[in-house]
Design an enzyme around this catalytic site. Structure first.
Site, mmCIF file in Angstrom:
data_model
loop_
_atom_site.group_PDB
_atom_site.id
_atom_site.type_symbol
_atom_site.label_atom_id
_atom_site.label_comp_id
_atom_site.label_asym_id
_atom_site.label_seq_id
_atom_site.Cartn_x
_atom_site.Cartn_y
_atom_site.Cartn_z
ATOM 1 N N PRO A 1 -2.926 -6.294 -5.929
ATOM 2 C CA PRO A 1 -2.390 -5.914 -7.065
ATOM 3 C C PRO A 1 -0.609 -6.548 -6.655
ATOM 4 O O PRO A 1 -0.162 -6.200 -5.864
ATOM 5 C CB PRO A 1 -3.142 -5.199 -7.461
ATOM 6 C CG PRO A 1 -3.824 -3.938 -6.885
ATOM 7 C CD PRO A 1 -4.329 -4.667 -6.000
ATOM 8 N N LYS A 2 -0.330 -7.142 -7.854
ATOM 9 C CA LYS A 2 1.468 -7.460 -8.250
ATOM 10 C C LYS A 2 1.901 -6.004 -7.968
ATOM 11 O O LYS A 2 1.981 -6.125 -9.924
ATOM 12 C CB LYS A 2 0.966 -8.719 -8.328
ATOM 13 C CG LYS A 2 2.521 -8.891 -8.131
ATOM 14 C CD LYS A 2 3.253 -9.773 -8.478
ATOM 15 C CE LYS A 2 4.719 -10.591 -8.406
ATOM 16 N NZ LYS A 2 5.637 -9.699 -8.849
ATOM 17 N N PHE A 3 2.315 -5.244 -7.765
ATOM 18 C CA PHE A 3 3.227 -4.581 -8.223
ATOM 19 C C PHE A 3 4.172 -4.648 -9.011
ATOM 20 O O PHE A 3 4.437 -5.624 -8.199
ATOM 21 C CB PHE A 3 3.072 -3.135 -7.103
ATOM 22 C CG PHE A 3 1.842 -2.197 -6.639
ATOM 23 C CD1 PHE A 3 2.064 -1.252 -7.653
ATOM 24 C CD2 PHE A 3 0.952 -2.736 -6.718
ATOM 25 C CE1 PHE A 3 0.687 -0.384 -7.421
ATOM 26 C CE2 PHE A 3 -0.527 -1.784 -5.642
ATOM 27 C CZ PHE A 3 -0.745 -0.612 -6.104
#
Length: 298
Positions: A22-24
């Site tokens: 996931p790209k935070f």
């Protein structure tokens, strides 16, 4: 420490040997633990240790000779809040101690670059990932490894369901890949047409900027003038200009020009080195790119 970068893609990459994270939505942060203490470095190389005393204190649990790459985020109402990360990053040392209590930061680590004084960047991502998990899982929050999967179907589910938690999209890496320091060796898939653009200047005056002069990550790298800035963005750009010593510059100092749609040649103040802004655009020329926010973490 030069960090790895990612190239934007429009569809989910699939194939053997890929990992998905996931790209935070936060600030890029390198955590360096030495025998002398902890140093927190932004993507630009700027030292921001005093802005995040809670993370610096937590990082003291790491063994000396450890360097991590990741994202600092602030959770609020069940999702990450970029504005709150900006607030933390801009705080003075005195104010940072107060905000650390009311707006505690979390560190989403996605790579280990050095361990026990040994540079592990040349090792495959799969091996670095195992080292990262073994290192951080016993410690627990606020230092945590980001989730990872090699299953593209699960990654696709994350992509569709995690935005409610403030996740921007996915980052895709090869399992056999060394850490691509300073290069766009990873891929990122975002949910919108939002992209990072280089801010090479601004129109107006240092105290009242009107629009940004941008170089988009696609096209022929010809500078473009953005749509007019909101009041909040004008304040952010003015603060950035003041931090660079531009606040007292006369209006006549804007001698560089750029061609703006419908306006002809427009003078602007150049920024060197450039800043970075998140912009939304539907084409390279029309309508003008809309600036969503200034990335002051860089």
């Amino acid at each position: 420490m030069r960090v790895a970068l990612a190239t934007a893609v429009r569809t989910l990459p699939r194939g053997a040997g890929l990992a998905y994270e996931p790209k935070f939505d936060g600030h890029r942060l390198v955590v360096a633990r030495s025998a002398a203490g902890v140093v927190l470095q932004a993507r630009s190389g700027r030292i921001v240790t005093s802005a995040f005393p809670d993370l610096a204190a937590a990082a003291l649990q790491l063994p000396a000779g450890t360097v991590l790459d990741g994202e600092v985020v602030v959770w609020h109402a069940g999702r990450t809040d970029f504005a709150l990360v900006q607030r933390r990053a801009a705080a003075t040392a005195a104010r940072a101690a107060v905000l650390a209590q009311s707006l505690p930061a979390s560190y989403a680590a996605f790579d280990v670059l050095e361990l026990a004084g040994l540079d592990v960047r040349a090792r495959p991502y799969e091996r670095r990932r195992a080292l990262l998990v073994d290192l951080l899982l016993p410690l627990g929050p606020p230092l945590q490894p980001v989730p990872m999967t090699t299953d593209p179907e699960l990654a696709a589910t994350w992509y569709e369901t995690l935005p409610a938690s403030g996740i921007e999209g996915l980052v895709v890496k090869r399992l056999d890949q060394a850490y691509p320091a300073g290069r766009r060796g990873w891929q990122k898939l975002r949910h919108t047409d939002v992209r990072d653009a280089a801010v090479v200047g601004y129109t107006g005056t240092p105290r009242r900027p009107l629009a940004l002069v941008l170089v988009l990550p696609v096209g022929d790298e010809t500078p473009l003038v953005s749509s007019p800035l909101t009041a909040a963005l004008r304040r952010e750009v003015a603060e950035a200009a003041a931090a660079r010593g531009d606040a007292e510059a006369p209006a006549t100092a804007a001698t560089t020009t750029v061609t703006a749609i419908g306006l002809g040649e427009v003078p602007y103040h150049a920024l060197d080195p450039p800043l970075t802004a998140e912009v939304r655009h539907t084409s390279a020329r029309h309508p003008p790119p809309e600036v969503l926010r200034l990335r002051t973490d860089l």
